[in-house]
Design an enzyme around this catalytic site. Structure first.
Site, mmCIF file in Angstrom:
data_model
loop_
_atom_site.group_PDB
_atom_site.id
_atom_site.type_symbol
_atom_site.label_atom_id
_atom_site.label_comp_id
_atom_site.label_asym_id
_atom_site.label_seq_id
_atom_site.Cartn_x
_atom_site.Cartn_y
_atom_site.Cartn_z
ATOM 1 N N ARG A 174 -9.078 0.209 3.487
ATOM 2 C CA ARG A 174 -8.012 1.166 3.332
ATOM 3 C C ARG A 174 -6.694 0.619 2.758
ATOM 4 N NH1 ARG A 174 -6.852 5.404 6.545
ATOM 5 N NH2 ARG A 174 -5.255 5.811 4.985
ATOM 6 N N ARG A 208 0.282 14.936 12.669
ATOM 7 C CA ARG A 208 1.297 14.386 11.698
ATOM 8 C C ARG A 208 1.728 15.523 11.022
ATOM 9 N NH1 ARG A 208 -1.548 9.187 9.105
ATOM 10 N NH2 ARG A 208 0.707 8.701 8.404
ATOM 11 N N LYS A 253 0.872 -1.305 -0.035
ATOM 12 C CA LYS A 253 -0.062 -0.050 0.028
ATOM 13 C C LYS A 253 0.843 1.105 -0.092
ATOM 14 C CE LYS A 253 -2.483 2.781 3.815
ATOM 15 N NZ LYS A 253 -1.341 3.050 4.269
ATOM 16 N N ASN A 254 1.832 1.321 0.861
ATOM 17 C CA ASN A 254 2.588 2.577 1.164
ATOM 18 C C ASN A 254 3.552 3.039 -0.421
ATOM 19 O OD1 ASN A 254 1.146 3.262 3.039
ATOM 20 N ND2 ASN A 254 2.449 2.625 4.805
ATOM 21 N N CYS A 271 -5.258 8.261 8.451
ATOM 22 C CA CYS A 271 -5.457 7.927 10.140
ATOM 23 C C CYS A 271 -4.890 9.033 10.806
ATOM 24 C CB CYS A 271 -4.599 6.841 10.327
ATOM 25 S SG CYS A 271 -5.275 5.120 9.426
ATOM 26 N N ASP A 289 3.641 0.566 12.055
ATOM 27 C CA ASP A 289 2.397 -0.179 11.605
ATOM 28 C C ASP A 289 1.984 -1.488 12.243
ATOM 29 O OD1 ASP A 289 2.134 2.133 10.222
ATOM 30 O OD2 ASP A 289 3.213 1.395 8.519
HETATM 31 N N1 EPU Z 1 7.167 14.061 10.856
HETATM 32 C C1 EPU Z 1 7.521 15.204 10.970
HETATM 33 N N2 EPU Z 1 7.459 16.096 10.175
HETATM 34 C C2 EPU Z 1 7.286 15.843 8.724
HETATM 35 C C3 EPU Z 1 6.977 14.683 8.605
HETATM 36 C C4 EPU Z 1 6.918 13.660 9.639
HETATM 37 O O1 EPU Z 1 7.569 15.653 12.122
HETATM 38 O O2 EPU Z 1 7.435 16.679 8.038
HETATM 39 C C5 EPU Z 1 7.359 13.089 11.807
HETATM 40 C C6 EPU Z 1 5.873 12.247 12.165
HETATM 41 O O3 EPU Z 1 5.077 13.105 12.800
HETATM 42 C C7 EPU Z 1 6.290 10.995 12.611
HETATM 43 C C8 EPU Z 1 7.608 10.655 11.914
HETATM 44 O O4 EPU Z 1 7.961 12.043 11.434
HETATM 45 O O5 EPU Z 1 6.594 11.281 14.231
HETATM 46 C C9 EPU Z 1 7.663 9.762 10.756
HETATM 47 O O6 EPU Z 1 6.671 10.270 10.061
HETATM 48 P P1 EPU Z 1 6.520 9.824 8.242
HETATM 49 O O7 EPU Z 1 6.858 10.995 7.594
HETATM 50 O O8 EPU Z 1 7.873 8.817 8.027
HETATM 51 O O9 EPU Z 1 5.145 8.898 8.059
HETATM 52 P P2 EPU Z 1 4.428 9.346 7.036
HETATM 53 O O10 EPU Z 1 5.196 9.165 5.738
HETATM 54 O O11 EPU Z 1 3.353 10.192 7.131
HETATM 55 C C10 EPU Z 1 4.385 6.725 6.323
HETATM 56 C C11 EPU Z 1 3.240 5.512 6.210
HETATM 57 C C12 EPU Z 1 2.532 5.284 7.423
HETATM 58 C C13 EPU Z 1 3.810 4.756 8.547
HETATM 59 C C14 EPU Z 1 4.815 5.712 8.729
HETATM 60 C C15 EPU Z 1 6.047 5.576 9.420
HETATM 61 C C16 EPU Z 1 2.500 6.209 3.945
HETATM 62 C C17 EPU Z 1 1.260 6.883 2.967
HETATM 63 N N3 EPU Z 1 2.253 6.105 5.342
HETATM 64 O O12 EPU Z 1 3.719 7.993 6.861
HETATM 65 O O13 EPU Z 1 1.660 4.364 7.334
HETATM 66 O O14 EPU Z 1 3.102 4.707 9.667
HETATM 67 O O15 EPU Z 1 5.087 6.028 7.297
HETATM 68 O O16 EPU Z 1 6.673 4.224 8.871
HETATM 69 O O17 EPU Z 1 3.579 5.674 3.456
HETATM 70 C C18 EPU Z 1 -0.170 2.985 7.803
HETATM 71 O O18 EPU Z 1 0.127 2.305 6.605
HETATM 72 O O19 EPU Z 1 -1.091 2.653 8.602
HETATM 73 C C19 EPU Z 1 0.737 4.222 7.840
HETATM 74 C C20 EPU Z 1 -0.074 5.010 8.974
#
Ligand code: EPU
Length: 423
Positions: free
Chosen positions: A397, A122, A23-24, A117, A305
């Site tokens: 999802r 975030r 998915k991601n 979610c 996750d």
């Molecule tokens: N963060 C910041 N600033 C940013 C971006 C992130 O402070 O600009 C923080 C976040 O708040 C968090 C950490 O950095 O504490 C990591 O966040 P990341 O950006 O890596 O997460 P994401 O890209 O928003 C993806 C996955 C999530 C998964 C996370 C961590 C996607 C679409 N989503 O989210 O997947 O939990 O990486 O591995 O790729 C899920 O599949 O259920 C899901 C939530």
């Protein structure tokens, strides 16, 4: 319309389940395809609602998508820089990848702040820091991000937080920028390598994806190609946890075992018999589960996750395990629901103590988010009686054909809703 998933617990799972594409990855590969000037074929995609929403968004932008369950042919040649301040973009978190892709292609974009979610705050400040470093002006107006650049120029960008989303988004914006971009302290998740592989097959020049320094040499244009997505390590990990919870011999196929090292190691530590093969795993019947402690980190650490479904499994272990989420400290909405089923927990900030050897009883619970839904499915399989999971659309999802797959393993699971089933 809200969907309800019903599980009648206590059935032993056995047989084989095949894992879909990640998915991601999928939610980034589809926006990445926008950058090409001819058809991109993606194979092995998961059959989930987030992916369908992205097809609709590509259509709104003027592109066309021909798809069946696991394959999409995306023709981006007619795509225009249509503003997307609201609507479908609000339905999923990953719509933020449209910012990088549209900015890269058109040097401007308007994208509503993403949904998805709720796991606590975030922020996307690191994405924006990257876009600005490449030369974009970024403003937030009434819940939408406006991006505009005269020209994008390569830059050196150090991420203050290791972020999957920011790493991929900066790659998307930088592949067509002039000159060289270096992303330092980049995230190393396999999905990042998958997106870089697609972009390189489209003609981009990205080196170092999967390490903490990624180097991108901008190119003038990108072309179509064929790409097969990597398997979903989180879907696989969830089935591993289900098999550990109530399995009597489950084979999980179409996996990359290296991507599953964290969850495999923890389940073995709990006493779950696991045989690792080239692209499959066999999970034997677990007799006496032992407690483990878990701390989530960015890849290759234990995946956040999978933290939520693990809290459900730990209710069955001997002793009390401590689960700490360092990535999303508030990602514990499943706990209140598991308590309704009889689970016993003690939460303290970003950690939860899970008391083991607790009998779970089926009741009405709510999937507050995708992986909380996964936790409730694990609990529902173990529990005595009927578990009704409300708001199961969160589960749809991220878990394609969930009813079909679990029924194939011998579970009693069905959906109740007024909507046509997408199981
Ligand atoms: N963060 C910041 N600033 C940013 C971006 C992130 O402070 O600009 C923080 C976040 O708040 C968090 C950490 O950095 O504490 C990591 O966040 P990341 O950006 O890596 O997460 P994401 O890209 O928003 C993806 C996955 C999530 C998964 C996370 C961590 C996607 C679409 N989503 O989210 O997947 O939990 O990486 O591995 O790729 C899920 O599949 O259920 C899901 C939530």
């Amino acid at each position: 319309m809200a969907n309800r998933l019903v599980i009648e617990g206590g059935k032993k799972l056995s047989g084989t389940v095949t894992i879909d594409g990640a998915k991601n990855s999928a939610v980034a590969l589809i926006p990445a395809a926008i950058l090409a000037d001819s058809e991109v074929t993606l194979e092995g995609l998961p059959n989930i609602s987030d992916v369908e929403t992205l097809y609709q968004i590509v259509g709104e932008l003027g592109g066309s998508v021909e798809y069946n369950e696991h394959k999409a042919i995306i023709d981006p040649s007619e795509i225009v820089d249509m503003p997307l301040p609201s609507g479908n973009v609000k339905k999923l978190r990953a719509s933020y990848y449209l910012m990088g892709a549209l900015l890269g292609k058109f040097k401007k974009a308007v994208v509503g702040l993403p949904g998805g979610c709720y796991l606590g705050p975030r922020p996307i400040d690191q994405h924006i820091k990257g876009f600005e470093a490449l030369g974009a002006q970024v403003t937030n107006e009434q819940g939408a991000i406006y991006l505009r650049a005269e020209k994008l120029r390569g830059a050196r960008i150090y991420l203050d937080v290791v972020s999957v989303g920011a790493t991929i988004n900066i790659m998307l914006a930088a592949v067509l920028a002039e000159g060289k971009t270096v992303i330092e302290n980049a995230a190393k998740e396999p999905e990042i390598i998958d997106v870089a592989t697609l972009l390189n097959n489209m003609g981009a020049s990205i080196k170092g994806a999967g390490t903490d320094t990624i180097r991108i040499h901008g190119v003038e244009k990108l072309h179509g190609c064929h790409h097969t997505i990597i398997p979903d390590r989180i879907e696989a990990g969830t089935y591993m946890i289900m098999a550990a919870a109530s399995g009597a011999g489950v084979k999980i196929q179409n996996v990359i075992p290296d991507h599953l090292e964290g969850i495999t190691a923890k389940l073995i530590e709990m006493g779950v018999p696991i045989d690792v093969h080239e692209d499959s795993l066999e999970i034997g019947e677990a007799k006496d589960l032992k407690k483990v402690d878990i701390k989530t980190y960015a890849y290759p650490g234990f995946a956040t996750d999978l933290q939520q479904p693990m809290t459900a499994l730990l209710t069955q272990a001997e002793g009390s395990g401590i689960v700490t989420d360092t990535v999303y400290p508030d990602r514990f909405k499943q706990i209140a629901e598991l308590e309704r089923m009889g689970g016993k927990f003690k939460q303290n900030g970003r950690s939860v103590v899970v008391y083991g050897k607790t009998a779970l009883k089926g009741t009405k619970v709510t999937a507050t988010d995708l992986r909380a839904g996964a936790a409730l499915m694990v609990a529902g399989l173990i529990a005595e009686g009927k578990t009704e999971i409300l708001e199961a659309e969160h589960i749809e999802r991220g878990y394609g054909n969930i009813i079909q797959k679990l029924t194939g393993l011998g579970a009693k699971i069905y959906k109740e809703s007024g909507e046509p089933s997408i199981s």
